[in-house]
Scaffold this motif. Structure first.
Motif, short mmCIF file in Angstrom:
data_model
loop_
_atom_site.label_atom_id
_atom_site.label_comp_id
_atom_site.label_asym_id
_atom_site.label_seq_id
_atom_site.Cartn_x
_atom_site.Cartn_y
_atom_site.Cartn_z
N TYR A 1 0.84 -1.29 -0.14
CA TYR A 1 0.25 -0.06 0.10
C TYR A 1 0.85 1.15 -0.06
O TYR A 1 0.58 2.14 -0.88
N ILE A 2 1.68 1.17 0.84
CA ILE A 2 2.97 2.44 0.90
C ILE A 2 3.53 2.70 -0.17
O ILE A 2 3.59 3.79 -1.05
N ILE A 3 4.10 1.43 -1.00
CA ILE A 3 4.84 1.88 -2.37
C ILE A 3 3.92 2.25 -3.40
O ILE A 3 4.29 3.11 -4.12
N TYR A 4 2.61 1.73 -3.61
CA TYR A 4 1.98 2.14 -4.55
C TYR A 4 1.29 3.37 -4.50
O TYR A 4 1.11 4.06 -5.30
N THR A 5 1.07 3.92 -3.05
CA THR A 5 0.88 5.20 -3.03
C THR A 5 1.98 6.34 -3.11
O THR A 5 1.71 7.27 -3.87
N LEU A 6 3.25 5.95 -2.75
CA LEU A 6 4.19 6.76 -3.15
C LEU A 6 4.39 6.91 -4.64
O LEU A 6 5.09 7.90 -5.13
N GLU A 7 4.06 5.71 -5.33
CA GLU A 7 4.43 5.73 -6.74
C GLU A 7 3.16 6.22 -7.49
O GLU A 7 3.18 6.21 -8.82
N ASN A 8 2.00 6.86 -6.67
CA ASN A 8 0.74 7.39 -7.41
C ASN A 8 0.15 6.17 -8.24
O ASN A 8 -0.78 6.66 -9.50
N LYS A 9 0.13 4.91 -7.94
CA LYS A 9 -0.51 3.86 -8.37
C LYS A 9 -1.69 3.62 -7.77
O LYS A 9 -2.24 2.86 -6.85
N THR A 10 -2.70 4.39 -8.30
CA THR A 10 -4.22 4.73 -7.44
C THR A 10 -4.80 3.37 -7.42
O THR A 10 -5.36 3.08 -6.13
N GLU A 11 -4.77 2.68 -8.31
CA GLU A 11 -5.93 1.46 -8.41
C GLU A 11 -5.29 0.62 -7.40
O GLU A 11 -5.90 -0.24 -6.52
N GLU A 12 -3.84 0.24 -7.64
CA GLU A 12 -3.11 -0.78 -6.72
C GLU A 12 -3.11 -0.43 -5.48
O GLU A 12 -3.45 -1.09 -4.47
N ALA A 13 -2.96 0.97 -5.16
CA ALA A 13 -3.06 1.70 -3.59
C ALA A 13 -4.38 1.27 -2.96
O ALA A 13 -4.26 0.85 -1.91
N GLU A 14 -5.51 1.62 -3.70
CA GLU A 14 -6.63 1.25 -2.94
C GLU A 14 -7.12 -0.06 -2.78
O GLU A 14 -7.62 -0.40 -1.80
N LEU A 15 -6.48 -1.08 -3.68
CA LEU A 15 -6.91 -2.48 -3.51
C LEU A 15 -6.01 -2.87 -2.31
O LEU A 15 -6.54 -3.49 -1.40
N TYR A 16 -4.83 -2.62 -2.05
CA TYR A 16 -4.01 -2.93 -0.61
C TYR A 16 -4.40 -2.12 0.48
O TYR A 16 -4.27 -2.49 1.80
N GLU A 17 -5.09 -0.75 0.36
CA GLU A 17 -5.67 0.03 1.28
C GLU A 17 -6.99 -1.12 1.81
O GLU A 17 -6.95 -1.30 3.29
N ARG A 18 -7.59 -1.43 0.88
CA ARG A 18 -8.90 -2.18 1.41
C ARG A 18 -8.50 -3.59 2.07
O ARG A 18 -9.01 -4.07 2.95
N LYS A 19 -7.16 -4.18 1.51
CA LYS A 19 -6.87 -5.64 2.10
C LYS A 19 -6.17 -5.08 3.48
O LYS A 19 -6.51 -5.99 4.44
N SER A 20 -5.53 -4.06 3.50
CA SER A 20 -5.01 -3.67 5.12
C SER A 20 -5.99 -3.40 6.03
O SER A 20 -6.13 -3.93 7.13
N ILE A 21 -7.16 -2.83 5.45
CA ILE A 21 -8.48 -2.63 6.57
C ILE A 21 -8.87 -3.94 6.81
O ILE A 21 -9.21 -4.28 7.98
N ALA A 22 -9.14 -4.91 5.88
CA ALA A 22 -9.66 -5.97 6.07
C ALA A 22 -8.95 -6.82 7.01
O ALA A 22 -9.55 -7.81 7.68
N ASN A 23 -7.65 -6.61 7.08
CA ASN A 23 -6.64 -7.63 8.09
C ASN A 23 -6.30 -6.75 9.49
O ASN A 23 -5.49 -7.12 10.09
N GLY A 24 -7.14 -5.65 9.67
CA GLY A 24 -6.99 -5.18 11.02
C GLY A 24 -6.34 -3.86 11.05
O GLY A 24 -6.36 -2.95 12.00
N VAL B 1 -4.61 4.67 11.13
CA VAL B 1 -3.35 4.19 11.06
C VAL B 1 -2.61 4.42 9.79
O VAL B 1 -1.38 4.72 9.79
N LEU B 2 -3.46 3.89 8.79
CA LEU B 2 -2.74 4.12 7.52
C LEU B 2 -2.44 5.32 7.15
O LEU B 2 -1.38 5.69 6.43
N LYS B 3 -3.27 6.29 7.61
CA LYS B 3 -3.37 7.83 7.29
C LYS B 3 -1.86 8.30 7.91
O LYS B 3 -1.01 9.20 7.55
N GLU B 4 -1.46 7.77 9.06
CA GLU B 4 -0.37 8.21 10.04
C GLU B 4 0.69 7.59 9.20
O GLU B 4 1.90 8.38 9.59
N ILE B 5 0.69 6.52 8.72
CA ILE B 5 1.92 5.84 8.07
C ILE B 5 2.35 6.64 7.01
O ILE B 5 3.56 7.03 6.55
N MET B 6 1.13 6.89 6.06
CA MET B 6 1.55 7.66 4.90
C MET B 6 2.13 9.21 5.25
O MET B 6 2.72 9.70 4.60
#
Length: 275
Positions: A233-256, A261-266
């Motif tokens: 999620y971090i890598i795709y966000t930094l690389e502006n790969k929006t679709e991939e970033a959104e996918l792994y954001e959803r996966k991150s949230i689904a896994n806790g 927290v994701l906003k704080e990380i970014m």
């Protein structure tokens, strides 16, 4: 429980037994009933009972038993000192002191076991605990020396290589860290944390492509590895790969992971200050 606490507990128990006996005698074997003195006596008995309960539960409530550490560190200790209960107890006490941040005492116990080791499992357990203590106390060079000695002895595994990667990274030796990260994976291709640890090293070293590769390999072994999911999620966000970033954001949230927290990380990686 310490010997001192045991002694106090025995004393309190004797006093409690005497007071209860006196209360019974006073009210059942004498003809005169004194309400005031009896009430005071009951109060004293109650206070003594509370003291006994506190003393008897103080150690077990806050301090784990040696059996707990034997089970908790079973993969590290294995069958070390199986035929020597005295040395096994010393090893478990060292593990206990390590968990209680009593590092100096733990190291002294481990040092006393160095000459007692007769199997590779015993050498592994004694040395890895020593290395972990040196790492936690900031003695990076000593920790590296221990791990390198374990490699020379032929008792290093994926965990050792992975731990050593982090220490080389702290020392600023990226080349050694990279080589050691690969050795961690080759030592155990199923160790998901070795892939994950190596992926984060690569990411922090600016190698996003390889970091992405090894994070995905970690997920091939264990699909819900939250650290690897978050890294992608971090890598795709930094690389502006929006679709991939959104996918792994959803996966991150689904896994806790929470959105907060994701906003704080970014915010950390983007260098944004909180309002």
């Amino acid at each position: 429980m310490s010997k001192f606490n045991k002694t106090i507990l025995i004393i309190y128990s004797i006093i409690l037994a005497f007071l209860i006996g006196f209360l019974i005698y006073k009210n059942y074997f004498t003809t005169k009933f004194d309400y005031v003195s009896t009430k005071r006596l009951v109060t004293v008995i109650f206070a003594s009972l509370i003291a006994v309960i506190k003393l008897s539960t103080r150690s077990t409530g806050n301090r784990k038993t040696l059996g707990y550490y034997k089970k908790f560190y079973s993969e590290t200790i294995k069958d070390s000192f199986a035929d020597n209960k005295k040395n096994l107890k010393i090893l478990l006490k060292a593990a206990q002191y390590y968990n209680e941040d009593k590092f100096s005492t733990a190291l002294d116990l481990l040092s006393s076991l160095q000459s007692e080791c007769s199997t590779n499992n015993e050498r592994y357990a004694v040395n890895i605990f020593s290395a972990l203590i040196n790492t936690d106390t900031g003695n990076t060079e000593d920790a590296i020396e221990i791990y390198e000695r374990m490699i020379q002895m032929g008792i290093a595994d994926s965990v050792i290589f992975s731990n050593l990667l982090n220490l080389y990274k702290e020392e600023g030796n990226s080349q050694k860290a990279y080589e050691t990260g690969l050795r961690a994976i080759h030592a155990d291709p199923k160790n998901v944390m070795a892939y994950n640890n190596f992926a984060y090293f690569l990411f922090n070293d600016g190698n996003y492509d390889e970091a992405e590769e090894y994070a995905k390999k970690a997920l091939e072994i264990k699909s819900n590895t939250i650290e690897a999911i978050t890294l992608l999620y971090i890598i795709y966000t930094l690389e502006n790969k929006t679709e991939e970033a959104e996918l792994y954001e959803r996966k991150s949230i689904a896994n806790g992971r929470s959105k907060k927290v994701l906003k704080e990380i970014m915010d950390y990686y983007l260098g944004e200050d909180e309002d």
